[in-house]
Design a protein around this motif. Structure first.
Motif, PDB file in Angstrom:
ATOM      1  N   ASN A  56       0.668  -0.874   0.130  1.00  0.00           N
ATOM      2  CA  ASN A  56      -0.063  -0.526   0.773  1.00  0.00           C
ATOM      3  C   ASN A  56       0.738   1.072  -0.104  1.00  0.00           C
ATOM      4  O   ASN A  56       1.346   1.766   1.034  1.00  0.00           O
ATOM      5  CB  ASN A  56      -0.827  -0.112   1.642  1.00  0.00           C
ATOM      6  N   MET A  57       0.867   1.689  -1.185  1.00  0.00           N
ATOM      7  CA  MET A  57       1.851   3.004  -1.946  1.00  0.00           C
ATOM      8  C   MET A  57       1.228   4.132  -2.850  1.00  0.00           C
ATOM      9  O   MET A  57       0.414   3.368  -3.261  1.00  0.00           O
ATOM     10  CB  MET A  57       3.045   2.054  -2.332  1.00  0.00           C
ATOM     11  N   PRO A  58       1.299   5.159  -2.300  1.00  0.00           N
ATOM     12  CA  PRO A  58       0.850   5.530  -3.220  1.00  0.00           C
ATOM     13  C   PRO A  58       1.799   5.506  -4.850  1.00  0.00           C
ATOM     14  O   PRO A  58       2.671   5.496  -4.761  1.00  0.00           O
ATOM     15  CB  PRO A  58       1.869   7.330  -3.231  1.00  0.00           C
ATOM     16  N   GLY A  59       1.099   5.750  -5.957  1.00  0.00           N
ATOM     17  CA  GLY A  59       0.995   5.703  -6.898  1.00  0.00           C
ATOM     18  C   GLY A  59      -0.053   4.257  -7.492  1.00  0.00           C
ATOM     19  O   GLY A  59      -0.560   4.239  -7.070  1.00  0.00           O
ATOM     20  N   GLU A  60       1.655   3.671  -8.482  1.00  0.00           N
ATOM     21  CA  GLU A  60       0.992   2.165  -9.131  1.00  0.00           C
ATOM     22  C   GLU A  60       0.082   1.211  -7.848  1.00  0.00           C
ATOM     23  O   GLU A  60       1.445   0.963  -6.827  1.00  0.00           O
ATOM     24  CB  GLU A  60       2.327   1.851  -9.585  1.00  0.00           C
ATOM     25  N   ALA A  61      -0.568   0.459  -7.950  1.00  0.00           N
ATOM     26  CA  ALA A  61      -0.838   0.077  -7.183  1.00  0.00           C
ATOM     27  C   ALA A  61       0.246  -1.641  -7.416  1.00  0.00           C
ATOM     28  O   ALA A  61       0.816  -2.762  -8.258  1.00  0.00           O
ATOM     29  CB  ALA A  61      -2.767  -1.467  -7.473  1.00  0.00           C
ATOM     30  N   VAL A  62       0.734  -1.682  -6.194  1.00  0.00           N
ATOM     31  CA  VAL A  62       2.252  -2.702  -6.102  1.00  0.00           C
ATOM     32  C   VAL A  62       1.653  -4.482  -6.322  1.00  0.00           C
ATOM     33  O   VAL A  62       2.829  -5.190  -7.696  1.00  0.00           O
ATOM     34  CB  VAL A  62       3.414  -2.657  -4.422  1.00  0.00           C
ATOM     35  N   LEU A  63       0.922  -4.533  -5.991  1.00  0.00           N
ATOM     36  CA  LEU A  63       0.222  -5.770  -6.935  1.00  0.00           C
ATOM     37  C   LEU A  63       0.146  -5.930  -8.102  1.00  0.00           C
ATOM     38  O   LEU A  63       0.664  -6.889  -9.058  1.00  0.00           O
ATOM     39  CB  LEU A  63      -0.952  -6.405  -6.209  1.00  0.00           C
ATOM     40  N   ASP A  64      -0.417  -4.739  -8.576  1.00  0.00           N
ATOM     41  CA  ASP A  64      -0.191  -5.076 -10.464  1.00  0.00           C
ATOM     42  C   ASP A  64       1.090  -4.534 -11.634  1.00  0.00           C
ATOM     43  O   ASP A  64       1.155  -5.111 -11.992  1.00  0.00           O
ATOM     44  CB  ASP A  64      -1.012  -4.010 -11.037  1.00  0.00           C
ATOM     45  N   VAL A  65       1.974  -4.418 -10.040  1.00  0.00           N
ATOM     46  CA  VAL A  65       3.040  -3.853 -10.892  1.00  0.00           C
ATOM     47  C   VAL A  65       4.612  -5.605 -10.343  1.00  0.00           C
ATOM     48  O   VAL A  65       5.389  -5.438 -11.288  1.00  0.00           O
ATOM     49  CB  VAL A  65       4.080  -3.459 -10.538  1.00  0.00           C
ATOM     50  N   LEU A  66       3.891  -6.251  -9.573  1.00  0.00           N
ATOM     51  CA  LEU A  66       4.909  -7.413  -9.283  1.00  0.00           C
ATOM     52  C   LEU A  66       5.214  -8.226 -10.382  1.00  0.00           C
ATOM     53  O   LEU A  66       6.935  -8.383 -10.716  1.00  0.00           O
ATOM     54  CB  LEU A  66       3.876  -8.308  -8.661  1.00  0.00           C
ATOM     55  N   PRO A  67       4.318  -8.593 -10.913  1.00  0.00           N
ATOM     56  CA  PRO A  67       4.462  -9.461 -12.889  1.00  0.00           C
ATOM     57  C   PRO A  67       5.559  -8.687 -12.984  1.00  0.00           C
ATOM     58  O   PRO A  67       6.831  -9.134 -13.611  1.00  0.00           O
ATOM     59  CB  PRO A  67       3.494  -9.645 -13.145  1.00  0.00           C
ATOM     60  N   ASP A  68       5.490  -7.572 -13.241  1.00  0.00           N
ATOM     61  CA  ASP A  68       6.249  -6.867 -14.517  1.00  0.00           C
ATOM     62  C   ASP A  68       8.248  -5.902 -13.978  1.00  0.00           C
ATOM     63  O   ASP A  68       9.116  -6.599 -14.021  1.00  0.00           O
ATOM     64  CB  ASP A  68       6.035  -5.420 -14.555  1.00  0.00           C
ATOM     65  N   LEU A  69       7.990  -6.540 -12.535  1.00  0.00           N
ATOM     66  CA  LEU A  69       9.026  -6.260 -11.913  1.00  0.00           C
ATOM     67  C   LEU A  69       9.701  -7.307 -11.574  1.00  0.00           C
ATOM     68  O   LEU A  69      11.300  -7.328 -11.658  1.00  0.00           O
ATOM     69  CB  LEU A  69       8.573  -5.926 -10.572  1.00  0.00           C
ATOM     70  N   ARG A  70       9.471  -8.669 -11.519  1.00  0.00           N
ATOM     71  CA  ARG A  70      10.106  -9.867 -11.583  1.00  0.00           C
ATOM     72  C   ARG A  70      10.261 -10.307 -13.125  1.00  0.00           C
ATOM     73  O   ARG A  70      11.073 -10.783 -13.147  1.00  0.00           O
ATOM     74  CB  ARG A  70       8.775 -10.808 -10.809  1.00  0.00           C
ATOM     75  N   SER A  71       9.866  -9.775 -13.976  1.00  0.00           N
ATOM     76  CA  SER A  71      10.057 -10.098 -15.396  1.00  0.00           C
ATOM     77  C   SER A  71      11.441  -9.123 -15.644  1.00  0.00           C
ATOM     78  O   SER A  71      12.300  -8.939 -16.303  1.00  0.00           O
ATOM     79  CB  SER A  71       8.838  -9.678 -16.344  1.00  0.00           C
ATOM     80  N   GLU A  72      11.191  -7.888 -14.888  1.00  0.00           N
ATOM     81  CA  GLU A  72      12.450  -7.093 -15.514  1.00  0.00           C
ATOM     82  C   GLU A  72      13.434  -6.735 -14.469  1.00  0.00           C
ATOM     83  O   GLU A  72      14.565  -6.624 -15.298  1.00  0.00           O
ATOM     84  CB  GLU A  72      12.314  -5.718 -15.656  1.00  0.00           C
ATOM     85  N   PHE A  73      13.371  -8.014 -14.111  1.00  0.00           N
ATOM     86  CA  PHE A  73      14.655  -8.189 -12.630  1.00  0.00           C
ATOM     87  C   PHE A  73      14.872  -8.782 -12.070  1.00  0.00           C
ATOM     88  O   PHE A  73      14.024  -9.288 -10.714  1.00  0.00           O
ATOM     89  CB  PHE A  73      14.277  -6.440 -11.254  1.00  0.00           C
ATOM     90  N   SER A  74      14.939 -10.655 -12.873  1.00  0.00           N
ATOM     91  CA  SER A  74      15.216 -11.129 -12.548  1.00  0.00           C
ATOM     92  C   SER A  74      16.246 -11.912 -11.437  1.00  0.00           C
ATOM     93  O   SER A  74      16.018 -12.673 -10.996  1.00  0.00           O
ATOM     94  CB  SER A  74      15.708 -12.420 -13.585  1.00  0.00           C
ATOM     95  N   ASP A  75      17.536 -10.575 -11.564  1.00  0.00           N
ATOM     96  CA  ASP A  75      17.786 -11.311 -10.325  1.00  0.00           C
ATOM     97  C   ASP A  75      18.256 -11.259  -9.265  1.00  0.00           C
ATOM     98  O   ASP A  75      18.825 -10.961  -7.716  1.00  0.00           O
ATOM     99  CB  ASP A  75      19.553 -11.059 -10.977  1.00  0.00           C
ATOM    100  N   THR A  76      16.802 -10.773  -8.659  1.00  0.00           N
ATOM    101  CA  THR A  76      16.074 -10.133  -7.500  1.00  0.00           C
ATOM    102  C   THR A  76      14.689  -9.715  -6.767  1.00  0.00           C
ATOM    103  O   THR A  76      14.035  -9.750  -7.750  1.00  0.00           O
ATOM    104  CB  THR A  76      15.838  -8.086  -7.313  1.00  0.00           C
ATOM    105  N   GLU A  77      15.168 -10.854  -6.314  1.00  0.00           N
ATOM    106  CA  GLU A  77      14.296 -11.685  -5.124  1.00  0.00           C
ATOM    107  C   GLU A  77      13.180 -10.693  -5.046  1.00  0.00           C
ATOM    108  O   GLU A  77      13.414  -9.009  -3.812  1.00  0.00           O
ATOM    109  CB  GLU A  77      14.796 -12.473  -4.463  1.00  0.00           C
ATOM    110  N   ILE A  78      11.987 -10.690  -4.391  1.00  0.00           N
ATOM    111  CA  ILE A  78      10.779  -9.723  -4.089  1.00  0.00           C
ATOM    112  C   ILE A  78      10.063 -10.348  -3.142  1.00  0.00           C
ATOM    113  O   ILE A  78       9.672 -11.394  -2.462  1.00  0.00           O
ATOM    114  CB  ILE A  78       9.620  -9.723  -5.242  1.00  0.00           C
ATOM    115  N   VAL A  79      10.505  -9.681  -1.686  1.00  0.00           N
ATOM    116  CA  VAL A  79       9.708  -9.926  -0.584  1.00  0.00           C
ATOM    117  C   VAL A  79       8.228  -8.564  -0.183  1.00  0.00           C
ATOM    118  O   VAL A  79       9.144  -7.415  -0.216  1.00  0.00           O
ATOM    119  CB  VAL A  79      10.865 -10.386   1.069  1.00  0.00           C
ATOM    120  N   VAL A  80       7.486  -9.387  -0.268  1.00  0.00           N
ATOM    121  CA  VAL A  80       6.861  -8.527   0.590  1.00  0.00           C
ATOM    122  C   VAL A  80       5.781  -8.157   1.922  1.00  0.00           C
ATOM    123  O   VAL A  80       6.418  -8.903   2.633  1.00  0.00           O
ATOM    124  CB  VAL A  80       5.045  -7.994  -0.238  1.00  0.00           C
TER     125      VAL A  80
END
Length: 209
Positions: A56-80
């Motif tokens: 929950n942050m201003p701007g783009e909904a994080v849940l909506d951008v998670l697939p893009d983050l995962r795709s663009e930054f394959s070497d960076t793991e994501i912890v919510v």
């Protein structure tokens, strides 16, 4: 060193989060972001091992951008890291690329554990949510899997260790390892990440029941 970018829109919380993480001798927070856009810029610029991000942050909904983050930054793991304690949020986050899902009101050690698990390519889910998701029905699953194999795979997908699965199902760790080997052979995957992807893609962990 495990290099981390943290993203949260509350400066005081970010400061505490930085102190918590950097209390670990092998953790380094390389940047702090206040929204999804700046998180993307910092990850692109610093190439961290892990991005710890609030939903929950201003701007783009994080849940909506998670697939893009995962795709663009394959070497960076994501912890919510979030206050959202509904299983549906956790299911979607893990399905869309996050390896960890930690609640803000949980013990601080959970976040440290989740970050370390992510670096190893393993998933971590807050145990309260994991218990809810692991108890859901897996009827009609594809792949010709047995009921026990389905239980083991769903718990693996939710971040349980072999020892924890053995304890919960009243079987030996060796038996869990055998089920895991059979799962990988039957499904044609080579590691835990493949089992996690299969479980979520095929709806084997359902938070809505």
């Amino acid at each position: 060193m495990i290099r981390i970018v943290i993203a949260d829109d509350h400066p005081i919380f970010r400061r505490g989060l930085r102190e918590l993480l950097e209390n670990e001798p092998d953790f380094e927070v390389v940047a702090e972001a206040e929204d999804a856009d700046s998180a993307r810029r910092y990850v692109r610029g610093h190439h961290p091992d892990v991005l710890v991000i609030d939903l929950n942050m201003p701007g783009e909904a994080v849940l909506d951008v998670l697939p893009d983050l995962r795709s663009e930054f394959s070497d960076t793991e994501i912890v919510v890291l979030t206050m959202q304690n509904e299983p549906a949020y956790a299911r979607r986050a893990l399905q869309d690329g996050a390896l960890g899902y930690v609640l803000k009101d949980a013990a601080a050690q959970e976040l440290v554990t989740a970050v370390r698990a992510a670096v190893r390519g393993e998933s971590f889910l807050n145990p309260r949510l994991g218990a809810k998701l692991a108890s859901e029905s897996t009827d009609g699953a594809p792949g010709g899997l047995s009921d026990r194999e389905l239980q083991v795979m769903s718990m693996l997908a939710l971040g349980y260790t072999n020892a924890q699965i053995a304890e919960q199902l009243y079987i030996s760790v060796r038996t869990v390892e055998t089920h895991r080997a059979h799962l990988q052979q039957k499904l044609g995957v080579t590691d835990r990440r493949g089992l996690v992807a299969y479980a979520f893609q095929n709806g084997l962990v359902d938070p809505t029941a």
